[in-house]
Enzyme design. Structure first.
Site, PDB file in Angstrom:
ATOM      1  N   GLU A   1       0.857  -1.185   0.000  1.00  0.00           N
ATOM      2  CA  GLU A   1       0.000   0.000   0.000  1.00  0.00           C
ATOM      3  C   GLU A   1       0.898   1.241   0.000  1.00  0.00           C
ATOM      4  O   GLU A   1       1.991   1.210   0.595  1.00  0.00           O
ATOM      5  CB  GLU A   1      -0.860  -0.008   1.280  1.00  0.00           C
ATOM      6  CG  GLU A   1      -1.651   1.238   1.560  1.00  0.00           C
ATOM      7  CD  GLU A   1      -2.286   1.240   2.968  1.00  0.00           C
ATOM      8  OE1 GLU A   1      -1.628   0.772   3.922  1.00  0.00           O
ATOM      9  OE2 GLU A   1      -3.446   1.690   3.087  1.00  0.00           O
TER      10      GLU A   1
ATOM     11  N   ASN B   1      -7.054   6.188  -1.565  1.00  0.00           N
ATOM     12  CA  ASN B   1      -5.941   5.280  -1.286  1.00  0.00           C
ATOM     13  C   ASN B   1      -6.167   4.116  -2.242  1.00  0.00           C
ATOM     14  O   ASN B   1      -7.113   3.339  -2.058  1.00  0.00           O
ATOM     15  CB  ASN B   1      -6.010   4.835   0.184  1.00  0.00           C
ATOM     16  CG  ASN B   1      -4.795   4.024   0.598  1.00  0.00           C
ATOM     17  OD1 ASN B   1      -4.084   3.487  -0.256  1.00  0.00           O
ATOM     18  ND2 ASN B   1      -4.564   3.947   1.895  1.00  0.00           N
TER      19      ASN B   1
ATOM     20  N   LYS C   1      -9.529   2.105  -1.657  1.00  0.00           N
ATOM     21  CA  LYS C   1      -9.706   1.578  -0.302  1.00  0.00           C
ATOM     22  C   LYS C   1     -11.038   1.997   0.313  1.00  0.00           C
ATOM     23  O   LYS C   1     -11.382   3.185   0.340  1.00  0.00           O
ATOM     24  CB  LYS C   1      -8.567   2.068   0.589  1.00  0.00           C
ATOM     25  CG  LYS C   1      -8.522   1.439   1.982  1.00  0.00           C
ATOM     26  CD  LYS C   1      -7.244   1.877   2.677  1.00  0.00           C
ATOM     27  CE  LYS C   1      -7.082   1.264   4.044  1.00  0.00           C
ATOM     28  NZ  LYS C   1      -5.808   1.707   4.682  1.00  0.00           N
TER      29      LYS C   1
ATOM     30  N   GLU D   1      -6.034   8.840   7.577  1.00  0.00           N
ATOM     31  CA  GLU D   1      -6.609   8.337   6.322  1.00  0.00           C
ATOM     32  C   GLU D   1      -7.998   8.905   6.071  1.00  0.00           C
ATOM     33  O   GLU D   1      -8.384   9.110   4.913  1.00  0.00           O
ATOM     34  CB  GLU D   1      -6.631   6.811   6.318  1.00  0.00           C
ATOM     35  CG  GLU D   1      -5.215   6.224   6.299  1.00  0.00           C
ATOM     36  CD  GLU D   1      -5.202   4.764   5.949  1.00  0.00           C
ATOM     37  OE1 GLU D   1      -4.735   3.958   6.786  1.00  0.00           O
ATOM     38  OE2 GLU D   1      -5.640   4.402   4.860  1.00  0.00           O
TER      39      GLU D   1
ATOM     40  N   CYS E   1      -4.895  -2.985   3.060  1.00  0.00           N
ATOM     41  CA  CYS E   1      -4.580  -2.789   4.469  1.00  0.00           C
ATOM     42  C   CYS E   1      -5.722  -3.075   5.440  1.00  0.00           C
ATOM     43  O   CYS E   1      -6.054  -4.218   5.675  1.00  0.00           O
ATOM     44  CB  CYS E   1      -4.009  -1.401   4.676  1.00  0.00           C
ATOM     45  SG  CYS E   1      -3.014  -1.347   6.161  1.00  0.00           S
TER      46      CYS E   1
ATOM     47  N   ASN F   1       0.290  -0.893   5.358  1.00  0.00           N
ATOM     48  CA  ASN F   1       1.237  -0.123   6.172  1.00  0.00           C
ATOM     49  C   ASN F   1       0.624  -0.136   7.564  1.00  0.00           C
ATOM     50  O   ASN F   1      -0.364   0.588   7.796  1.00  0.00           O
ATOM     51  CB  ASN F   1       1.336   1.337   5.714  1.00  0.00           C
ATOM     52  CG  ASN F   1       2.106   1.563   4.422  1.00  0.00           C
ATOM     53  OD1 ASN F   1       2.866   2.517   4.316  1.00  0.00           O
ATOM     54  ND2 ASN F   1       1.918   0.735   3.418  1.00  0.00           N
TER      55      ASN F   1
HETATM   56  N1  ING Z   1      -3.192   0.573   8.837  1.00  0.00           N
HETATM   57  C1  ING Z   1      -3.607  -0.216   9.926  1.00  0.00           C
HETATM   58  C2  ING Z   1      -4.214  -1.537   9.524  1.00  0.00           C
HETATM   59  O1  ING Z   1      -5.402  -1.713   9.438  1.00  0.00           O
HETATM   60  C3  ING Z   1      -4.968  -0.317  11.977  1.00  0.00           C
HETATM   61  C4  ING Z   1      -4.485   0.547  10.862  1.00  0.00           C
HETATM   62  C5  ING Z   1      -4.137  -1.228  12.621  1.00  0.00           C
HETATM   63  C6  ING Z   1      -6.271  -0.226  12.333  1.00  0.00           C
HETATM   64  C7  ING Z   1      -4.637  -2.033  13.641  1.00  0.00           C
HETATM   65  C8  ING Z   1      -6.805  -1.016  13.366  1.00  0.00           C
HETATM   66  C9  ING Z   1      -5.968  -1.928  14.015  1.00  0.00           C
HETATM   67  O2  ING Z   1      -3.428  -2.443   9.348  1.00  0.00           O
HETATM   68  C10 ING Z   1      -3.832   0.915   7.691  1.00  0.00           C
HETATM   69  N2  ING Z   1      -3.139   1.683   6.830  1.00  0.00           N
HETATM   70  O3  ING Z   1      -4.979   0.574   7.451  1.00  0.00           O
END
Ligand code: ING
Length: 307
Positions: free
Chosen positions: A43, A103, A120, A139, A165, A190
């Site tokens: 991503e 995205n 996304k 985001e 993601c 990411n």
């Molecule tokens: N990053 C993270 C993901 O979903 C996240 C944000 C991490 C949200 C953990 C909730 C829990 O992997 C992106 N860019 O979506």
């Protein structure tokens, strides 16, 4: 099918697109040398994970968004792909001619033609400035919710679906694509190690990443390939663990480090067909008349009246 996942190490603010694209081309060449016909990149692969920084949209667009795909910066990757006859998935920040921001990821075939695009849908994080947080996750500020749905495209007799993601954490993502007969779902991510909202143990970022990829591959009888951009970007850490998961849910290849690293597997699409025939035979076993709440409700509500 020879499949590769090209995990990226950090991309720092000072790294130019030319430097980054050279890294991508190097990994594409390594993947091709190892027999890959398709390579999954992360991503937002061309820049640092800029949603961690507060800035106005105009500045973000100027520094981190692509006005077209391909474009001059990325053309060397498309040229190498055509030369090597390797398809790829690439995540990047898209600004449309009308000024809409997404995205985005593209599916590029072995003649380096863009045959599919995904924007996304599950945007995590927030849109307000959190000055007390160690970093932001903007985001919801920089991107609109995707307007293209979850698509599946046929490439070299393989039905390939895409997501990005956070999408990988939501079961609906995979089901909409497996109901379109996806056989392989590819995604980039990411994922910051630290949660800015509460003191979440960092190892849960990796365990939940593994769980959602393995469970979703199995429950939808698809191969899943996930490419991370990881390591310390200007001091902000993101998880690695890029991997290729079989329809059995088994991890058949996994990145070991937090740098640029190519992992490969010869995936047998027949395995998915076996699971779709004998376990997850949707036509035989699903009862959508009992699943209505999944599309009728956005948030949780009261229990349904009992029949
Ligand atoms: N990053 C993270 C993901 O979903 C996240 C944000 C991490 C949200 C953990 C909730 C829990 O992997 C992106 N860019 O979506």
């Amino acid at each position: 099918m020879g499949l590769a996942v090209a995990q990226m190490g950090p991309v720092n603010l000072a790294d130019t697109r030319a430097v980054v694209v050279k890294r991508l081309v190097d990994m594409l060449r390594e993947a091709a040398a190892r027999g890959a016909e398709f390579v999954v990149f992360p991503e937002l692969a061309l820049t640092t994970f800029f949603p961690r920084y507060w800035m106005e949209e105009a500045e973000a667009v100027e520094r981190f968004f692509e006005k077209s795909m391909p474009n001059d910066d990325v053309q060397p990757l498309f040229d190498a792909a055509r030369e090597l006859s390797v398809g790829f998935y690439l995540g990047y920040a898209e600004i449309t001619p009308e000024g809409r921001r997404f995205n985005t990821a593209v599916l590029v075939d072995r003649q380096a033609r863009v045959i599919g695009k995904y924007r996304k849908i599950h945007l995590p994080g927030h849109s307000d400035h959190k000055p007390d947080a160690p970093f932001q996750h903007l985001e919801k500020k920089f991107f609109e919710v995707g307007d293209l749905g979850f698509g599946v495209w046929e490439m070299d007799e393989t039905n390939i679906g895409m997501c990005l993601c956070n999408d990988r954490r939501w079961p609906e993502t995979y089901r909409v694509m497996s109901l379109q007969s996806a056989e392989l779902i590819v995604l980039g991510y990411n994922t910051p190690s630290h949660n800015i909202h509460w003191n979440e143990p960092v190892h849960w970022r990796t365990t939940t990443h593994e769980i959602v990829l393995q469970a979703s591959a199995y429950q939808n009888a698809v191969w899943v390939a996930a490419a991370g951009k990881c390591g310390y970007e200007d001091g902000y850490h993101m998880i690695g663990s890029s991997m290729i998961v079989a329809p059995s849910g088994e991890i058949v290849a996994r990145a070991s480090y937090e740098e640029d690293e190519v992992i490969t597997a010869n995936i047998d699409l027949e395995l998915g067909r076996s699971f779709r025939e004998h376990v997850f035979n949707f036509a035989k076993h699903r009862s959508p008349q009992h699943y209505k709440l999944i599309v009728e409700r956005t948030g949780a509500g009261d229990p349904l009246p009992k029949p």
